[in-house]
Design a protein around this motif. Sequence first.
Motif, PDB file in Angstrom:
ATOM      1  N   GLU A 102       0.801  -1.232   0.000  1.00 34.02           N
ATOM      2  CA  GLU A 102       0.000   0.000   0.000  1.00 34.02           C
ATOM      3  C   GLU A 102       0.837   1.287   0.000  1.00 34.02           C
ATOM      4  OE1 GLU A 102      -3.977  -1.754   2.205  1.00 34.02           O
ATOM      5  OE2 GLU A 102      -2.420  -0.859   3.449  1.00 34.02           O
ATOM      6  N   ILE A 103       2.122   1.156  -0.251  1.00 37.43           N
ATOM      7  CA  ILE A 103       3.001   2.349  -0.277  1.00 37.43           C
ATOM      8  C   ILE A 103       3.939   2.231  -1.473  1.00 37.43           C
ATOM      9  CG2 ILE A 103       4.888   3.579   0.905  1.00 37.43           C
ATOM     10  CD1 ILE A 103       3.696   2.592   3.568  1.00 37.43           C
ATOM     11  N   THR A 104       4.086   3.317  -2.218  1.00 32.64           N
ATOM     12  CA  THR A 104       5.142   3.350  -3.235  1.00 32.64           C
ATOM     13  C   THR A 104       5.924   4.653  -3.069  1.00 32.64           C
ATOM     14  OG1 THR A 104       5.520   2.528  -5.472  1.00 32.64           O
ATOM     15  CG2 THR A 104       4.132   4.422  -5.322  1.00 32.64           C
ATOM     16  N   ILE A 105       7.232   4.550  -3.190  1.00 35.52           N
ATOM     17  CA  ILE A 105       8.120   5.709  -2.979  1.00 35.52           C
ATOM     18  C   ILE A 105       8.293   6.427  -4.321  1.00 35.52           C
ATOM     19  CG2 ILE A 105      10.416   6.443  -2.177  1.00 35.52           C
ATOM     20  CD1 ILE A 105       8.682   5.077   0.025  1.00 35.52           C
ATOM     21  N   THR A 106       8.184   7.759  -4.284  1.00 38.12           N
ATOM     22  CA  THR A 106       8.141   8.538  -5.527  1.00 38.12           C
ATOM     23  C   THR A 106       9.192   9.660  -5.538  1.00 38.12           C
ATOM     24  OG1 THR A 106       6.535  10.036  -4.539  1.00 38.12           O
ATOM     25  CG2 THR A 106       5.650   8.143  -5.755  1.00 38.12           C
ATOM     26  N   ASN A 107       9.294  10.306  -6.683  1.00 38.84           N
ATOM     27  CA  ASN A 107      10.179  11.479  -6.813  1.00 38.84           C
ATOM     28  C   ASN A 107       9.416  12.707  -6.293  1.00 38.84           C
ATOM     29  OD1 ASN A 107      12.718  10.721  -8.779  1.00 38.84           O
ATOM     30  ND2 ASN A 107      10.960   9.395  -9.040  1.00 38.84           N
ATOM     31  N   GLY A 108       9.370  12.841  -4.999  1.00 38.26           N
ATOM     32  CA  GLY A 108       8.651  13.952  -4.379  1.00 38.26           C
ATOM     33  C   GLY A 108       7.142  13.729  -4.406  1.00 38.26           C
ATOM     34  N   ALA A 109       6.446  14.590  -3.679  1.00 37.54           N
ATOM     35  CA  ALA A 109       4.975  14.518  -3.672  1.00 37.54           C
ATOM     36  C   ALA A 109       4.422  14.866  -5.051  1.00 37.54           C
ATOM     37  CB  ALA A 109       4.420  15.471  -2.625  1.00 37.54           C
ATOM     38  N   MET A 110       5.187  15.671  -5.819  1.00 38.87           N
ATOM     39  CA  MET A 110       4.701  16.038  -7.161  1.00 38.87           C
ATOM     40  C   MET A 110       4.494  14.794  -8.008  1.00 38.87           C
ATOM     41  SD  MET A 110       6.398  19.534  -8.394  1.00 38.87           S
ATOM     42  CE  MET A 110       6.949  20.718  -7.189  1.00 38.87           C
ATOM     43  N   GLU A 111       5.453  13.859  -7.959  1.00 47.79           N
ATOM     44  CA  GLU A 111       5.250  12.649  -8.755  1.00 47.79           C
ATOM     45  C   GLU A 111       4.138  11.795  -8.151  1.00 47.79           C
ATOM     46  OE1 GLU A 111       7.980   9.390  -8.878  1.00 47.79           O
ATOM     47  OE2 GLU A 111       7.066   8.640 -10.707  1.00 47.79           O
ATOM     48  N   ALA A 112       4.044  11.770  -6.827  1.00 47.20           N
ATOM     49  CA  ALA A 112       2.980  10.982  -6.186  1.00 47.20           C
ATOM     50  C   ALA A 112       1.611  11.485  -6.650  1.00 47.20           C
ATOM     51  CB  ALA A 112       3.105  11.060  -4.670  1.00 47.20           C
ATOM     52  N   LEU A 113       1.486  12.796  -6.699  1.00 44.83           N
ATOM     53  CA  LEU A 113       0.232  13.409  -7.139  1.00 44.83           C
ATOM     54  C   LEU A 113      -0.025  13.094  -8.618  1.00 44.83           C
ATOM     55  CD1 LEU A 113      -1.838  15.481  -6.025  1.00 44.83           C
ATOM     56  CD2 LEU A 113      -0.352  17.252  -6.921  1.00 44.83           C
ATOM     57  N   TYR A 114       1.039  13.198  -9.394  1.00 46.13           N
ATOM     58  CA  TYR A 114       0.936  12.896 -10.828  1.00 46.13           C
ATOM     59  C   TYR A 114       0.470  11.452 -11.025  1.00 46.13           C
ATOM     60  CZ  TYR A 114       2.386  12.469 -15.720  1.00 46.13           C
ATOM     61  OH  TYR A 114       2.403  12.256 -17.076  1.00 46.13           O
ATOM     62  N   LEU A 115       1.093  10.531 -10.289  1.00 42.18           N
ATOM     63  CA  LEU A 115       0.727   9.119 -10.423  1.00 42.18           C
ATOM     64  C   LEU A 115      -0.717   8.898  -9.975  1.00 42.18           C
ATOM     65  CD1 LEU A 115       3.930   7.369  -9.004  1.00 42.18           C
ATOM     66  CD2 LEU A 115       3.268   7.608 -11.403  1.00 42.18           C
ATOM     67  N   ALA A 116      -1.093   9.544  -8.881  1.00 43.75           N
ATOM     68  CA  ALA A 116      -2.463   9.365  -8.374  1.00 43.75           C
ATOM     69  C   ALA A 116      -3.467   9.794  -9.445  1.00 43.75           C
ATOM     70  CB  ALA A 116      -2.664  10.169  -7.089  1.00 43.75           C
ATOM     71  N   LEU A 117      -3.221  10.962 -10.055  1.00 42.47           N
ATOM     72  CA  LEU A 117      -4.169  11.464 -11.060  1.00 42.47           C
ATOM     73  C   LEU A 117      -4.137  10.607 -12.326  1.00 42.47           C
ATOM     74  CD1 LEU A 117      -3.577  15.257 -10.446  1.00 42.47           C
ATOM     75  CD2 LEU A 117      -5.765  14.071 -10.172  1.00 42.47           C
ATOM     76  N   GLN A 118      -2.947  10.222 -12.765  1.00 38.92           N
ATOM     77  CA  GLN A 118      -2.863   9.368 -13.964  1.00 38.92           C
ATOM     78  C   GLN A 118      -3.587   8.042 -13.722  1.00 38.92           C
ATOM     79  OE1 GLN A 118      -1.538  10.037 -17.008  1.00 38.92           O
ATOM     80  NE2 GLN A 118      -0.972  12.100 -16.393  1.00 38.92           N
ATOM     81  N   THR A 119      -3.569   7.594 -12.471  1.00 43.44           N
ATOM     82  CA  THR A 119      -4.144   6.290 -12.159  1.00 43.44           C
ATOM     83  C   THR A 119      -5.665   6.312 -12.087  1.00 43.44           C
ATOM     84  OG1 THR A 119      -2.138   5.740 -10.925  1.00 43.44           O
ATOM     85  CG2 THR A 119      -4.065   4.389 -10.466  1.00 43.44           C
ATOM     86  N   VAL A 120      -6.235   7.394 -11.580  1.00 48.48           N
ATOM     87  CA  VAL A 120      -7.697   7.346 -11.348  1.00 48.48           C
ATOM     88  C   VAL A 120      -8.509   8.224 -12.305  1.00 48.48           C
ATOM     89  CG1 VAL A 120      -7.282   6.781  -8.915  1.00 48.48           C
ATOM     90  CG2 VAL A 120      -7.811   9.156  -9.537  1.00 48.48           C
ATOM     91  N   VAL A 121      -7.835   9.071 -13.090  1.00 46.18           N
ATOM     92  CA  VAL A 121      -8.587   9.994 -13.968  1.00 46.18           C
ATOM     93  C   VAL A 121      -8.531   9.508 -15.421  1.00 46.18           C
ATOM     94  CG1 VAL A 121      -8.707  12.371 -14.848  1.00 46.18           C
ATOM     95  CG2 VAL A 121      -8.087  11.957 -12.457  1.00 46.18           C
ATOM     96  N   SER A 122      -9.679   9.332 -16.037  1.00 49.41           N
ATOM     97  CA  SER A 122      -9.748   9.049 -17.480  1.00 49.41           C
ATOM     98  C   SER A 122     -10.087  10.347 -18.198  1.00 49.41           C
ATOM     99  CB  SER A 122     -10.833   8.012 -17.768  1.00 49.41           C
ATOM    100  OG  SER A 122     -10.471   6.789 -17.182  1.00 49.41           O
ATOM    101  N   PRO A 123      -9.728  10.451 -19.504  1.00 53.97           N
ATOM    102  CA  PRO A 123     -10.010  11.697 -20.222  1.00 53.97           C
ATOM    103  C   PRO A 123     -11.482  12.105 -20.078  1.00 53.97           C
ATOM    104  CG  PRO A 123      -8.620  10.273 -21.543  1.00 53.97           C
ATOM    105  CD  PRO A 123      -9.006   9.474 -20.334  1.00 53.97           C
ATOM    106  N   GLY A 124     -11.681  13.368 -19.752  1.00 51.81           N
ATOM    107  CA  GLY A 124     -13.041  13.893 -19.606  1.00 51.81           C
ATOM    108  C   GLY A 124     -13.589  13.804 -18.188  1.00 51.81           C
ATOM    109  N   ASP A 125     -12.944  13.033 -17.322  1.00 58.00           N
ATOM    110  CA  ASP A 125     -13.403  12.948 -15.924  1.00 58.00           C
ATOM    111  C   ASP A 125     -13.192  14.290 -15.220  1.00 58.00           C
ATOM    112  OD1 ASP A 125     -14.013  10.288 -16.125  1.00 58.00           O
ATOM    113  OD2 ASP A 125     -12.277   9.570 -14.982  1.00 58.00           O
ATOM    114  N   GLU A 126     -14.046  14.542 -14.263  1.00 61.09           N
ATOM    115  CA  GLU A 126     -13.896  15.775 -13.478  1.00 61.09           C
ATOM    116  C   GLU A 126     -13.054  15.520 -12.222  1.00 61.09           C
ATOM    117  OE1 GLU A 126     -18.116  17.840 -14.822  1.00 61.09           O
ATOM    118  OE2 GLU A 126     -17.808  17.342 -12.704  1.00 61.09           O
TER     119      GLU A 126
END
Length: 399
Positions: A102-126
Motif C-alpha cells: 500500500e506504499i510506493t516511494i516517488t520522486n517527491g509529492a509532485m510525482e505521487a500526485l501525478y501518479l495518483a491522477l494518472q491512475t484514477v482519472v480518465s479523459p473527460g473525468d472531473e
Amino acid sequence: MNGEQPHSRSDSRLSERVSAIDRSKIRVMYDLALEVADEDLVHFEIGEPDFDTPTHIVEAAADAANAGATHYTSNAGLPELREAVAAKTATENGVEFDPRREITITNGAMEALYLALQTVVSPGDEVVVPTPAWPNYRNQIRLAGGVPVYVPLPAERGFDLDADAVADAISDETAAVIVCRPSNPTGRVYDRDRLETVVEAAAAHDAYVIADEVYEGLIFDGSPRSVAADTAHSDAVVSVNSCSKKYAMTGWRLGWLAGPEHVVRAATVTHESTTACAPSVSQHAAIAALTGPQEPIRAMKDAYETRRDYVVDRIADIPDISCPRPKGAFYAFVDVSALDGSSFEIAKRLLYDYGVVTAPGDGFGDAGEGYLRLSFATGLERIELGLDRIEAMVTAERG
Ligand SMILES: Cc1ncc(COP(=O)(O)O)c(C=O)c1O
C-alpha cells in the motif's frame, strides 16, 4: 544534424495536453524578480524551506553512496524505507498501511500526485478542487486529460473547507477530489467532520479523495492525523506526502503515495515506466530522516511558528490589510483587496517599487484574487525588512 537547421515546427504541433497547461504565477513572479537582479529583494514567493537538510540525514546519504547504494532500487522503493513510512504514518498520522502493498516511494509529492491522477482519472473525468489551491493541481489534472472543477472556499470564513459545497460539486462524473491539509496557500487545517463529509460524498460516487499532506509535519494548531485516519471509507483515500517540507529536503525529490492496494499497484507500473524509482541515495536519506533524531526537525518547526506569529502580528498592525493566523504550513494569505488593482498588479508594484517578491492570490484560482501569499520560509531579519516595505507601500497608497 550534419550542420542542418533542425525542423522548425509550430506550436500547433505540440500535444493538446501540453498546450492546455500554463506556468504558475509563483514562477512568473520569480522570473520577474530575476530580471530585476537586485540582491536586496526580499523573497516571499517561493515555498521552500530556507534551512539546509539536517546533517545526520546528509551523512546517511553520503555513507550509503560510498557503500555503493548508487543503483536502481525496486520500483516501489527500498523495503526498509516503505517500512519506515508505514511506521511514521501509523504513529504520527493515525493510519496503518501495509508497506509491501500500500506504499510506493516517488520522486517527491509532485510525482505521487501525478501518479495518483494518472491512475484514477480518465479523459473527460472531473476532478474537484477547493480553491484557493496550489497551481500545480490544475496542470496535473489537465495532463491526465481531466477537467478541473473549482469550488471557491469562503474568504469570510478564512477559506475554511466548505464541505457541503465540495460535496455538492461531486457527481458521477467525478474521478477525484484533491484536498490539501494544511492548505497551500491559506495555511488552513480542515477539521475531521468536514473532511469526512467530503470523503463520504466521494465514496458515494465511487470517486477518490487525493489527500495532499505535504505540510502535515508543519501543523502548529491542530491534529496531524491523516485524512485516511478515522474515516469509514479509507479505501477512497489516496495519501500523498514527502520529506520536502518537514525535513527540509526539497532537492532530494523524495515522496510517497499510500492508499488502496489496487491504486498503488497501478501507480507503481506508471512509475516504473516513467522514472523507474526514486533516487537511491535519497531513499537512504529518507530512512535517516524518518527514523533518526527528530530534534533538528522540531527546531525548524519551532522557527516557522515564531515567524508565523511575527508575520501575523505585524500584518494585524498595518491598517487596511489582514490575514487570519495560519494553523499550518509556512504561508500567510494576506487580504490586500483594499489596494488598487488586481493582486498581480499589486504584486508587481511591490516588486518594482518596494523590492518585495510575493505570489499573487489569483495564481491560486479566482477565489484568491485580492490576496497575496507570503512564504515565511525565510529568516526573521528578512521577514522584518519585507514587512517594513509592505507597510511603507500600504501607508503610501492608503494614506
Ligand atoms: C501543496 C503542495 N503539494 C505538493 C508539493 C510538492 O512537494 P514535493 O517537493 O514533495 O514534490 C508542494 C510543493 O511546493 C506543495 O506546495
